[in-house]
Enzyme design. Structure first.
Site, PDB file in Angstrom:
ATOM      1  N   LEU A  94     149.771  43.096 126.195  1.00  0.00           N
ATOM      2  CA  LEU A  94     150.198  41.810 126.757  1.00  0.00           C
ATOM      3  C   LEU A  94     150.059  40.667 125.747  1.00  0.00           C
ATOM      4  O   LEU A  94     150.220  39.495 126.082  1.00  0.00           O
ATOM      5  CB  LEU A  94     149.410  41.493 128.038  1.00  0.00           C
ATOM      6  CG  LEU A  94     149.542  42.526 129.166  1.00  0.00           C
ATOM      7  CD1 LEU A  94     148.794  42.068 130.406  1.00  0.00           C
ATOM      8  CD2 LEU A  94     151.000  42.788 129.527  1.00  0.00           C
ATOM      9  N   GLY A  95     149.724  41.024 124.521  1.00  0.00           N
ATOM     10  CA  GLY A  95     149.735  40.023 123.444  1.00  0.00           C
ATOM     11  C   GLY A  95     148.564  39.058 123.441  1.00  0.00           C
ATOM     12  O   GLY A  95     148.706  37.907 123.005  1.00  0.00           O
TER      13      GLY A  95
ATOM     14  N   SER B 135     145.861  38.789 121.626  1.00  0.00           N
ATOM     15  CA  SER B 135     145.399  38.249 120.337  1.00  0.00           C
ATOM     16  C   SER B 135     146.339  37.164 119.823  1.00  0.00           C
ATOM     17  O   SER B 135     145.888  36.130 119.311  1.00  0.00           O
ATOM     18  CB  SER B 135     145.237  39.369 119.308  1.00  0.00           C
ATOM     19  OG  SER B 135     146.408  40.121 119.240  1.00  0.00           O
TER      20      SER B 135
ATOM     21  N   ASP C 177     155.028  38.786 118.821  1.00  0.00           N
ATOM     22  CA  ASP C 177     153.999  38.290 119.745  1.00  0.00           C
ATOM     23  C   ASP C 177     153.691  36.820 119.520  1.00  0.00           C
ATOM     24  O   ASP C 177     153.493  36.057 120.473  1.00  0.00           O
ATOM     25  CB  ASP C 177     152.705  39.099 119.582  1.00  0.00           C
ATOM     26  CG  ASP C 177     152.812  40.451 120.266  1.00  0.00           C
ATOM     27  OD1 ASP C 177     153.941  40.864 120.575  1.00  0.00           O
ATOM     28  OD2 ASP C 177     151.760  41.089 120.499  1.00  0.00           O
TER      29      ASP C 177
HETATM   30  O1  PMV Z   1     151.343  47.013 122.494  1.00  0.00           O
HETATM   31  P1  PMV Z   1     151.725  45.861 121.646  1.00  0.00           P
HETATM   32  O2  PMV Z   1     151.881  44.586 122.400  1.00  0.00           O
HETATM   33  O3  PMV Z   1     150.810  45.742 120.438  1.00  0.00           O
HETATM   34  O4  PMV Z   1     153.207  46.136 121.094  1.00  0.00           O
HETATM   35  C1  PMV Z   1     153.467  47.074 120.103  1.00  0.00           C
HETATM   36  C2  PMV Z   1     154.935  47.118 119.844  1.00  0.00           C
HETATM   37  C3  PMV Z   1     155.331  48.073 118.731  1.00  0.00           C
HETATM   38  O5  PMV Z   1     156.744  48.008 118.632  1.00  0.00           O
HETATM   39  C4  PMV Z   1     154.947  49.482 119.083  1.00  0.00           C
HETATM   40  C5  PMV Z   1     154.704  47.694 117.394  1.00  0.00           C
HETATM   41  C6  PMV Z   1     155.223  46.396 116.803  1.00  0.00           C
HETATM   42  O6  PMV Z   1     154.534  45.873 115.896  1.00  0.00           O
HETATM   43  O7  PMV Z   1     156.284  45.914 117.167  1.00  0.00           O
END
Ligand code: PMV
Length: 327
Positions: free
Chosen positions: A115-116, A118, A161
């Site tokens: 959910l981002g 950080s 993010d």
């Molecule tokens: O789970 P999260 O929010 O860290 O998302 C990861 C998304 C990926 O595509 C798997 C990795 C990235 O850096 O985009």
């Protein structure tokens, strides 16, 4: 800048959580992604201290940690508050500031769940400091510093993010570029109960791709096409996105980032008449999203039977914002 000029000042800023609607993992291979902000937020309050100490307290860890200014960039394994310390360090360097700070974090976002959290913490901290130190608010600068924070803590990061935590709404990510879209629909987010490791999951896909490059590249291409179709639909205000989500989930499964628990939750969401359901983020744990415009209550109740964290949310058009200033 001397903290004495800031006596009695305190600033609070907040930033939203995000979900990935389409395109996770494929985005690592320069494909497209669609992300949106949701209405859960992290709130960061900063106030100056008349010494060289950085005090950080988070309600999620229920722990107060103190660092000297010199220790801001020194990380040990399992260290807490790495993002926030790096954000402060980069901000101080960029604006030539040296000041003790007391930081208080209140978060509605579970950590390591896709959910981002950080990125939201970094963005809210940087924005609150801009306000505290009377620096003209510049959201591009906020997003840039937050991205650099993620990059230096993680070693590798995309702008996804930090951009969505800064601007909110819906963003169509295309490499370092992004396009802001507008959309309005509800979502249900449910936690598997297990924290996930983005790094592990990205490595898992990389390894599969090394073994079966021709197959995996086709899956990744197909995910990119799904994201493009979803963007085209959203631009036409056609919110029939469930089917695309289900295809996206099948492809994520093929990439090996789903598991029994995720599959079970997705099955429940669909049994309760969700139009679509999929992993959001890296998979292997973290959260799933369920998409339904008509059966929200039914899907919410169904998922609540198997998960301790289920939320109904809308897309939040409010990105990072200042909540309050001087005392
Ligand atoms: O789970 P999260 O929010 O860290 O998302 C990861 C998304 C990926 O595509 C798997 C990795 C990235 O850096 O985009």
């Amino acid at each position: 800048m001397q903290p004495s000029s800031l006596r009695n000042k305190r600033s609070t800023a907040s930033a939203p959580a995000k979900v990935i609607l389409f395109g996770e993992h494929a985005v690592v291979y320069n494909k497209l992604a669609l992300v949106c902000a949701i209405d859960k937020r992290v709130y960061v309050t900063v106030e100056p201290l008349q010494n060289d100490t950085i005090e950080i307290f988070s309600d999620q860890y229920n722990a107060l940690e103190k660092y000297s200014l010199k220790e801001l960039d020194i990380f040990r394994k399992g260290d807490r508050y790495r993002y926030i310390r790096k954000a402060i360090s980069l901000f101080f360097k960029d604006f030539d500031i040296k000041s003790g700070l007391r930081i208080n974090i209140k978060s509605e976002i579970p950590p390591a769940s896709g959910l981002g959290s950080s990125a939201s913490v970094s963005v809210a901290t940087i924005l609150a400091m801009m306000d505290l130190f009377d620096i003209k608010i510049d959201y591009r600068k906020v997003a840039e510093l937050a991205y650099k924070t993620e990059l230096s803590v993680q070693g590798i990061a995309s702008r996804t993010d930090t951009a969505i935590a800064t601007y909110g709404g819906v963003l169509f990510i295309n490499g370092d570029e992004f396009e802001m879209l507008t959309a309005e629909f509800p979502l249900i987010v449910a936690h598997t109960g297990k924290e996930k490791s983005t790094k592990l999951m990205v490595e898992k896909v990389r390894s599969l791709r090394e073994r079966y490059p021709n197959i995996v590249d086709r899956i990744i291409d197909a995910i990119g096409e799904i994201t493009k179709s979803a963007r085209d639909k959203i631009l036409l205000r056609d919110y029939n996105l469930g089917e695309l989500m289900n295809i996206n989930q099948s492809l994520l499964r093929a990439l090996g980032v789903s598991n029994e628990r995720i599959d079970e939750m997705i099955k429940i969401a669909r049994k309760c008449s969700a139009e679509g359901a999929k992993i959001t983020g890296a998979g292997g744990g973290g959260c799933i999203i369920a998409y339904t415009r008509k059966n929200i209550e039914e899907v919410y109740r169904g998922l609540s039977r198997v998960s301790n964290f289920v939320i109904r949310t809308n897309i939040s058009n409010s990105g990072a914002r200042i909540e309050s200033g001087d005392e």
